[in-house]
Design an enzyme around this catalytic site. Structure first.
Site, PDB file in Angstrom:
ATOM      1  N   CYS A  29      40.680  60.786  37.624  1.00 49.57           N
ATOM      2  CA  CYS A  29      39.836  61.637  36.785  1.00 49.57           C
ATOM      3  C   CYS A  29      40.403  61.662  35.376  1.00 49.57           C
ATOM      4  O   CYS A  29      41.597  61.927  35.183  1.00 49.57           O
ATOM      5  CB  CYS A  29      39.776  63.048  37.362  1.00 49.57           C
TER       6      CYS A  29
ATOM      7  N   HIS B   9      47.352  45.020  35.033  1.00 54.26           N
ATOM      8  CA  HIS B   9      46.023  45.459  34.601  1.00 54.26           C
ATOM      9  C   HIS B   9      45.413  46.499  35.540  1.00 54.26           C
ATOM     10  O   HIS B   9      44.208  46.743  35.495  1.00 54.26           O
ATOM     11  CB  HIS B   9      45.087  44.265  34.459  1.00 54.26           C
TER      12      HIS B   9
ATOM     13  N   GLN C 283      48.391  39.931  37.049  1.00 50.59           N
ATOM     14  CA  GLN C 283      47.300  40.356  36.171  1.00 50.59           C
ATOM     15  C   GLN C 283      46.045  40.678  36.974  1.00 50.59           C
ATOM     16  O   GLN C 283      45.026  41.049  36.389  1.00 50.59           O
ATOM     17  CB  GLN C 283      47.004  39.246  35.158  1.00 50.59           C
TER      18      GLN C 283
ATOM     19  N   GLY D 278      48.500  30.387  38.483  1.00 50.58           N
ATOM     20  CA  GLY D 278      47.080  30.688  38.359  1.00 50.58           C
ATOM     21  C   GLY D 278      46.697  31.504  37.144  1.00 50.58           C
ATOM     22  O   GLY D 278      45.784  32.318  37.220  1.00 50.58           O
TER      23      GLY D 278
ATOM     24  N   ARG E 245      45.395  25.133  37.532  1.00 52.48           N
ATOM     25  CA  ARG E 245      44.365  24.112  37.349  1.00 52.48           C
ATOM     26  C   ARG E 245      43.920  24.179  35.889  1.00 52.48           C
ATOM     27  O   ARG E 245      43.284  25.140  35.474  1.00 52.48           O
ATOM     28  CB  ARG E 245      43.170  24.368  38.265  1.00 52.48           C
TER      29      ARG E 245
END
EC number: 2.3.1.286
Length: 273
Positions: free
Chosen positions: A124, A116, A98, A214, A241
């Site tokens: 363009c 992403h 991502q 993550g 985390r």
């Protein structure tokens, strides 16, 4: 009795592993997370705003240019390198990320799909041609010779920074047709291109297990990919985390940083035993 990490390693051993990574894998390289502890409050660019507002484009391009220069100076960390070693050893099907940085590739990973998009190319919106970001960055600095990296820059996960002088900024146009340029990242309000999502889905579908590293799994694209694994009854291991939205649906979640945890997983799975 083994640790949660031991449980994760035992579950992954002997399986082909599909990998999904989020912003948390790049925090040890100096790129902040969107939602982790201490993450800055911010309003990301919305696609319709970018299209309709010249002021918005000036603000975005000014900050994005400085942010990209910062992105270019960061380096892969042990988490990126651990996944590259696992790919080299034939343990993983690929990485669906991502993130818009190129740290996986710079660490040595070859089969990476950027769900992403990536900051390192610019397209363009009129003629569709794509340009290397270095070429556009050189043009930005030609048009705006005053622009310089502030002493204190708070980099964002999408490569943006906040600056005060954006009203003076001259936005570059397409070198071929003069049309509107946009970095090849997915803005809020845009959809992931179907071909890109299909590539990421194929990576996940090829795995006998999925390793999430993550990501808080809040963004829809990540959850759609994990649905592929869930429907196939493939076990999901999460390293993060903090809690994620898929904790209850995972086989195991390891609480911890990706650098040390992925390194331990790679060492255990690659080393002879």
């Amino acid at each position: 009795m083994g640790t949660v990490l031991d449980t994760a390693i035992d579950l992954l051993r002997g399986r082909r592993i599909a990998v999904l990574t989020g912003a948390g894998i790049s925090t040890d390289s100096g790129i902040p997370d969107y939602r982790g502890e201490g993450a800055p409050r911010r309003t990301p660019m919305v696609f319709d705003t970018f299209l309709s507002s010249e002021d918005a484009r000036r603000r975005y391009w000014a900050g994005s240019h400085l942010g990209w220069r910062s992105f270019a100076s960061v380096h892969p960390n042990d988490g990126h390198r651990a996944l590259a070693h696992m790919e080299e050893a034939g343990l993983i099907t690929g990485i669906a990320t991502q993130n818009v940085d190129d740290l996986h590739e710079r660490a040595g990973s070859a089969n990476v799909t950027h769900v992403h998009g990536r900051l390192h190319t610019v397209s363009c919106l009129r003629c569709g041609r794509t340009f290397d970001r270095h070429r556009i960055a050189d043009e930005i600095e030609r048009l705006n010779p005053w622009i310089a990296m502030p002493e204190q820059v708070r980099l964002q996960p999408d490569g943006d920074v906040e600056i005060d002088a954006s009203q003076e900024f001259e936005v570059p146009s397409c070198p071929v047709c003069g049309g509107m340029l946009k970095p090849d990242v997915v803005f809020f309000g845009e959809t992931v291109p179907p071909q890109v999502f299909a590539e990421a889905r194929d990576i996940i579908a090829a795995g006998d297990a999925v390793l999430v590293a993550g990501s808080s799994l809040v963004v829809n694209s990540g959850t759609r990919l994990l649905e592929v694994a869930r429907r196939a009854d493939v076990p999901i291991v999460i390293v993060n985390r903090g809690e994620t939205r898929w904790d209850a649906r995972s086989a195991v979640r390891v609480e911890g940083g990706t650098s040390e945890t992925l390194s331990a997983i790679a060492d255990a799975l690659i080393a002879p035993f």
